[in-house]
Scaffold this motif. Structure first.
Motif, PDB file in Angstrom:
ATOM      1  N   ALA A 156       0.785  -1.023   0.073  1.00 10.13           N
ATOM      2  CA  ALA A 156       0.012   0.013   0.087  1.00 10.13           C
ATOM      3  C   ALA A 156       0.825   1.215   0.101  1.00 10.13           C
ATOM      4  O   ALA A 156       0.730   2.174  -0.822  1.00 10.13           O
ATOM      5  N   ALA A 157       1.762   1.042   0.807  1.00 12.59           N
ATOM      6  CA  ALA A 157       2.629   2.368   1.032  1.00 12.59           C
ATOM      7  C   ALA A 157       3.415   2.826  -0.511  1.00 12.59           C
ATOM      8  O   ALA A 157       3.387   3.903  -0.959  1.00 12.59           O
ATOM      9  N   SER A 158       4.055   1.579  -1.102  1.00 13.73           N
ATOM     10  CA  SER A 158       4.690   1.814  -2.127  1.00 13.73           C
ATOM     11  C   SER A 158       3.764   2.046  -3.416  1.00 13.73           C
ATOM     12  O   SER A 158       4.082   3.151  -4.036  1.00 13.73           O
ATOM     13  N   PHE A 159       2.803   1.729  -3.487  1.00 12.38           N
ATOM     14  CA  PHE A 159       1.918   1.756  -4.581  1.00 12.38           C
ATOM     15  C   PHE A 159       1.310   3.369  -4.414  1.00 12.38           C
ATOM     16  O   PHE A 159       1.366   4.148  -5.412  1.00 12.38           O
ATOM     17  N   TYR A 160       0.908   3.741  -3.348  1.00 15.66           N
ATOM     18  CA  TYR A 160       0.130   5.157  -3.320  1.00 15.66           C
ATOM     19  C   TYR A 160       1.081   6.245  -3.437  1.00 15.66           C
ATOM     20  O   TYR A 160       1.005   7.350  -3.870  1.00 15.66           O
ATOM     21  N   LEU A 161       2.361   5.948  -2.551  1.00 16.19           N
ATOM     22  CA  LEU A 161       3.241   7.157  -2.532  1.00 16.19           C
ATOM     23  C   LEU A 161       3.966   7.315  -3.861  1.00 16.19           C
ATOM     24  O   LEU A 161       4.385   8.425  -4.325  1.00 16.19           O
ATOM     25  N   CYS A 162       4.308   5.916  -4.568  1.00 15.09           N
ATOM     26  CA  CYS A 162       5.053   5.871  -5.863  1.00 15.09           C
ATOM     27  C   CYS A 162       3.880   6.822  -6.954  1.00 15.09           C
ATOM     28  O   CYS A 162       4.517   7.543  -7.659  1.00 15.09           O
ATOM     29  N   ALA A 163       2.625   6.532  -6.752  1.00 16.88           N
ATOM     30  CA  ALA A 163       1.867   7.104  -7.776  1.00 16.88           C
ATOM     31  C   ALA A 163       1.640   8.753  -7.277  1.00 16.88           C
ATOM     32  O   ALA A 163       1.853   9.399  -8.382  1.00 16.88           O
ATOM     33  N   LEU A 164       1.805   9.030  -6.082  1.00 21.82           N
ATOM     34  CA  LEU A 164       1.789  10.277  -5.629  1.00 21.82           C
ATOM     35  C   LEU A 164       3.251  11.084  -6.296  1.00 21.82           C
ATOM     36  O   LEU A 164       3.093  12.157  -7.051  1.00 21.82           O
ATOM     37  N   GLU A 165       4.196  10.409  -6.247  1.00 18.83           N
ATOM     38  CA  GLU A 165       5.446  11.004  -6.560  1.00 18.83           C
ATOM     39  C   GLU A 165       5.397  11.197  -8.149  1.00 18.83           C
ATOM     40  O   GLU A 165       5.785  12.346  -8.805  1.00 18.83           O
ATOM     41  N   MET A 166       4.772  10.263  -9.022  1.00 15.79           N
ATOM     42  CA  MET A 166       4.845  10.316 -10.343  1.00 15.79           C
ATOM     43  C   MET A 166       3.596  11.148 -10.702  1.00 15.79           C
ATOM     44  O   MET A 166       4.175  12.002 -11.701  1.00 15.79           O
ATOM     45  N   ARG A 167       2.736  11.577  -9.893  1.00 19.23           N
ATOM     46  CA  ARG A 167       1.847  12.649 -10.306  1.00 19.23           C
ATOM     47  C   ARG A 167       2.535  14.096 -10.009  1.00 19.23           C
ATOM     48  O   ARG A 167       2.206  14.917 -10.785  1.00 19.23           O
ATOM     49  N   VAL A 168       3.149  14.217  -8.935  1.00 20.12           N
ATOM     50  CA  VAL A 168       3.748  15.464  -8.660  1.00 20.12           C
ATOM     51  C   VAL A 168       4.749  15.787  -9.535  1.00 20.12           C
ATOM     52  O   VAL A 168       4.939  16.903 -10.032  1.00 20.12           O
ATOM     53  N   THR A 169       5.611  14.825 -10.219  1.00 20.85           N
ATOM     54  CA  THR A 169       6.848  15.136 -11.097  1.00 20.85           C
ATOM     55  C   THR A 169       6.647  14.966 -12.499  1.00 20.85           C
ATOM     56  O   THR A 169       7.414  15.298 -13.374  1.00 20.85           O
ATOM     57  N   ALA A 170       5.338  15.031 -12.960  1.00 24.56           N
ATOM     58  CA  ALA A 170       4.893  14.827 -14.323  1.00 24.56           C
ATOM     59  C   ALA A 170       5.104  16.015 -14.935  1.00 24.56           C
ATOM     60  O   ALA A 170       4.753  17.209 -14.446  1.00 24.56           O
ATOM     61  N   LYS A 171       5.540  16.357 -16.005  1.00 25.90           N
ATOM     62  CA  LYS A 171       5.563  17.316 -16.729  1.00 25.90           C
ATOM     63  C   LYS A 171       5.105  17.633 -17.919  1.00 25.90           C
ATOM     64  O   LYS A 171       5.190  16.597 -18.956  1.00 25.90           O
ATOM     65  N   PRO A 172       4.562  18.915 -18.603  1.00 24.92           N
ATOM     66  CA  PRO A 172       4.062  18.735 -19.981  1.00 24.92           C
ATOM     67  C   PRO A 172       4.957  18.631 -20.855  1.00 24.92           C
ATOM     68  O   PRO A 172       6.206  19.149 -20.667  1.00 24.92           O
ATOM     69  N   TYR A 173       5.040  18.129 -22.045  1.00 27.49           N
ATOM     70  CA  TYR A 173       6.002  18.188 -23.137  1.00 27.49           C
ATOM     71  C   TYR A 173       5.336  18.685 -24.443  1.00 27.49           C
ATOM     72  O   TYR A 173       4.284  18.306 -24.643  1.00 27.49           O
ATOM     73  N   ASN A 174       6.040  19.780 -24.805  1.00 32.96           N
ATOM     74  CA  ASN A 174       5.640  20.244 -26.126  1.00 32.96           C
ATOM     75  C   ASN A 174       7.020  19.842 -27.145  1.00 32.96           C
ATOM     76  O   ASN A 174       7.650  20.421 -26.828  1.00 32.96           O
ATOM     77  N   PRO A 175       6.470  19.155 -28.305  1.00 33.61           N
ATOM     78  CA  PRO A 175       7.577  18.734 -29.206  1.00 33.61           C
ATOM     79  C   PRO A 175       8.126  20.089 -29.967  1.00 33.61           C
ATOM     80  O   PRO A 175       9.168  19.718 -30.397  1.00 33.61           O
ATOM     81  N   THR A 176       7.409  21.037 -29.974  1.00 36.51           N
ATOM     82  CA  THR A 176       8.039  22.070 -30.636  1.00 36.51           C
ATOM     83  C   THR A 176       9.005  22.814 -29.842  1.00 36.51           C
ATOM     84  O   THR A 176       9.798  23.786 -30.584  1.00 36.51           O
ATOM     85  N   ASP A 177       9.193  22.579 -28.747  1.00 37.92           N
ATOM     86  CA  ASP A 177      10.203  23.171 -28.035  1.00 37.92           C
ATOM     87  C   ASP A 177      11.796  22.473 -28.313  1.00 37.92           C
ATOM     88  O   ASP A 177      12.608  22.989 -27.754  1.00 37.92           O
ATOM     89  N   PHE A 178      11.719  21.367 -28.706  1.00 34.64           N
ATOM     90  CA  PHE A 178      13.032  20.670 -29.136  1.00 34.64           C
ATOM     91  C   PHE A 178      13.047  20.718 -30.451  1.00 34.64           C
ATOM     92  O   PHE A 178      12.340  19.904 -31.072  1.00 34.64           O
ATOM     93  N   PRO A 179      14.064  21.408 -31.092  1.00 32.74           N
ATOM     94  CA  PRO A 179      14.055  21.340 -32.706  1.00 32.74           C
ATOM     95  C   PRO A 179      14.538  19.922 -33.256  1.00 32.74           C
ATOM     96  O   PRO A 179      14.200  19.679 -34.482  1.00 32.74           O
ATOM     97  N   GLU A 180      15.265  19.168 -32.384  1.00 34.09           N
ATOM     98  CA  GLU A 180      15.497  17.803 -32.924  1.00 34.09           C
ATOM     99  C   GLU A 180      14.452  16.850 -33.241  1.00 34.09           C
ATOM    100  O   GLU A 180      14.505  15.899 -34.070  1.00 34.09           O
ATOM    101  N   THR A 181      13.260  17.144 -32.591  1.00 38.91           N
ATOM    102  CA  THR A 181      12.150  16.314 -32.797  1.00 38.91           C
ATOM    103  C   THR A 181      11.068  17.127 -33.514  1.00 38.91           C
ATOM    104  O   THR A 181       9.939  16.480 -33.712  1.00 38.91           O
TER     105      THR A 181
END
Length: 123
Positions: free
Chosen positions: A86-111
């Motif tokens: 329980a601790a691992s599942f819920y706390l890892c999900a919380l960490e993943m949610r907090v550290t998620a970042k939006p990604y815009n492909p136009t910000d990276f010219p190589e892609t």
């Protein structure tokens, strides 16, 4: 036409290590049964998803249920299994949610010129 919103979600890194250290410290100070929680910390970490859905977290949910059932017969081992999963599942999900970042492909010219979806050859 709407633009796609892409969110980059990295796996949890801090929580599994902290829970592993906590399990070792609890086994040294409280009961050696806390070492039993280490595989279930791994299961919770692997199954974690930011939206806590059942499809990804089925093994973690089953581990928690088995831990709660085992607590009826042997409380230290059941608490270690249910607590680790329980601790691992819920706390890892919380960490993943907090550290998620939006990604815009136009910000990276190589892609910029590369398509997001794989191209399939036509027959």
């Amino acid at each position: 036409m709407t633009t796609e919103k892409i969110i980059m979600v990295r796996g949890a890194r801090v929580v599994p290590v902290a829970l592993l250290i906590a399990a070792i410290l609890l086994s040294a100070s409280r009961s050696p049964w806390w070492l039993l929680s280490i595989p279930f910390i791994w299961i919770g970490w692997i199954c974690a998803a930011p939206n806590l859905n059942l499809a990804n977290g089925l093994l973690a949910y089953l581990s928690m249920i088995c831990g709660f059932v085992l607590m009826l017969f042997h409380e230290p081992s059941g608490a270690a299994i249910a607590g680790g999963a329980a601790a691992s599942f819920y706390l890892c999900a919380l960490e993943m949610r907090v550290t998620a970042k939006p990604y815009n492909p136009t910000d990276f010219p190589e892609t910029k010129d590369k398509p997001n979806k794989p191209q399939h050859p036509t027959a």
